[in-house]
Design a protein around this motif. Structure first.
Motif, PDB file in Angstrom:
ATOM      1  N   CYS A  63       0.817  -1.216   0.000  1.00 54.79           N
ATOM      2  CA  CYS A  63       0.000   0.000   0.000  1.00 54.79           C
ATOM      3  C   CYS A  63       0.851   1.266   0.000  1.00 54.79           C
ATOM      4  O   CYS A  63       0.336   2.350  -0.242  1.00 54.79           O
ATOM      5  CB  CYS A  63      -0.956   0.007   1.194  1.00 54.79           C
ATOM      6  SG  CYS A  63      -0.132   0.043   2.797  1.00 54.79           S
ATOM      7  N   GLN A  64       2.148   1.135   0.242  1.00 57.82           N
ATOM      8  CA  GLN A  64       3.040   2.287   0.287  1.00 57.82           C
ATOM      9  C   GLN A  64       3.989   2.354  -0.914  1.00 57.82           C
ATOM     10  O   GLN A  64       4.804   3.268  -0.998  1.00 57.82           O
ATOM     11  CB  GLN A  64       3.862   2.259   1.576  1.00 57.82           C
ATOM     12  CG  GLN A  64       3.021   2.308   2.829  1.00 57.82           C
ATOM     13  CD  GLN A  64       2.246   3.613   2.925  1.00 57.82           C
ATOM     14  OE1 GLN A  64       2.822   4.682   2.951  1.00 57.82           O
ATOM     15  NE2 GLN A  64       0.931   3.512   2.968  1.00 57.82           N
ATOM     16  N   VAL A  65       3.858   1.419  -1.834  1.00 56.21           N
ATOM     17  CA  VAL A  65       4.741   1.377  -3.004  1.00 56.21           C
ATOM     18  C   VAL A  65       3.952   1.827  -4.228  1.00 56.21           C
ATOM     19  O   VAL A  65       2.980   1.173  -4.608  1.00 56.21           O
ATOM     20  CB  VAL A  65       5.290  -0.052  -3.231  1.00 56.21           C
ATOM     21  CG1 VAL A  65       6.149  -0.114  -4.477  1.00 56.21           C
ATOM     22  CG2 VAL A  65       6.048  -0.531  -2.015  1.00 56.21           C
ATOM     23  N   PRO A  66       4.340   2.940  -4.856  1.00 56.39           N
ATOM     24  CA  PRO A  66       3.640   3.361  -6.073  1.00 56.39           C
ATOM     25  C   PRO A  66       4.044   2.496  -7.257  1.00 56.39           C
ATOM     26  O   PRO A  66       5.205   2.080  -7.360  1.00 56.39           O
ATOM     27  CB  PRO A  66       4.097   4.809  -6.277  1.00 56.39           C
ATOM     28  CG  PRO A  66       5.395   4.918  -5.550  1.00 56.39           C
ATOM     29  CD  PRO A  66       5.363   3.893  -4.443  1.00 56.39           C
ATOM     30  N   VAL A  67       3.089   2.207  -8.126  1.00 59.76           N
ATOM     31  CA  VAL A  67       3.421   1.437  -9.322  1.00 59.76           C
ATOM     32  C   VAL A  67       4.219   2.322 -10.275  1.00 59.76           C
ATOM     33  O   VAL A  67       3.993   3.524 -10.367  1.00 59.76           O
ATOM     34  CB  VAL A  67       2.173   0.867 -10.035  1.00 59.76           C
ATOM     35  CG1 VAL A  67       1.492  -0.170  -9.191  1.00 59.76           C
ATOM     36  CG2 VAL A  67       1.213   1.944 -10.432  1.00 59.76           C
TER      37      VAL A  67
END
Length: 108
Positions: free
Chosen positions: A87-91
């Motif tokens: 939930c904290q890693v942007p694609v």
């Protein structure tokens, strides 16, 4: 108390279009996942139908996204050599992630 029209917050309406970043693809457990720039890995996986990210070590029950703000650690994934909350890693284009179970099976 009813807010006056000049101080009211903008109303979100279902008939207005949603602004999204450009479409992109990333890899999750070796499979291509469609996403939009600005989404978290967790949001993109959920939108793609992935609800299970790992199994409970206690009873093997499926585990997935829970708080979606980085507090609970339920959505941990491997990003390179780091274990991070999805939930904290942007694609990003070309991003490769592995779920904990997938990496464990791959590496033994």
């Amino acid at each position: 108390m009813t807010p006056s029209p000049s101080s009211a917050a903008p109303v979100l309406r279902a008939d207005q279009s949603v602004r999204r970043g450009p479409a992109l693809r990333f890899l999750a457990d070796g499979c291509s996942v469609d996403a939009f720039e600005g989404e978290s890995v967790a949001a993109a996986l959920f939108a793609a139908g992935r609800r299970e990210l790992r199994r409970s070590p206690r009873d093997g029950a499926p585990r997935g996204m829970f708080c979606l703000m980085g507090s609970c650690q339920e959505c941990l994934v491997w990003v390179g050599s780091r274990k991070l909350p999805a939930c904290q890693v942007p694609v990003t284009p070309g991003l490769e992630i592995e779920t904990l179970d997938f990496r464990e099976q791959r590496l033994g």
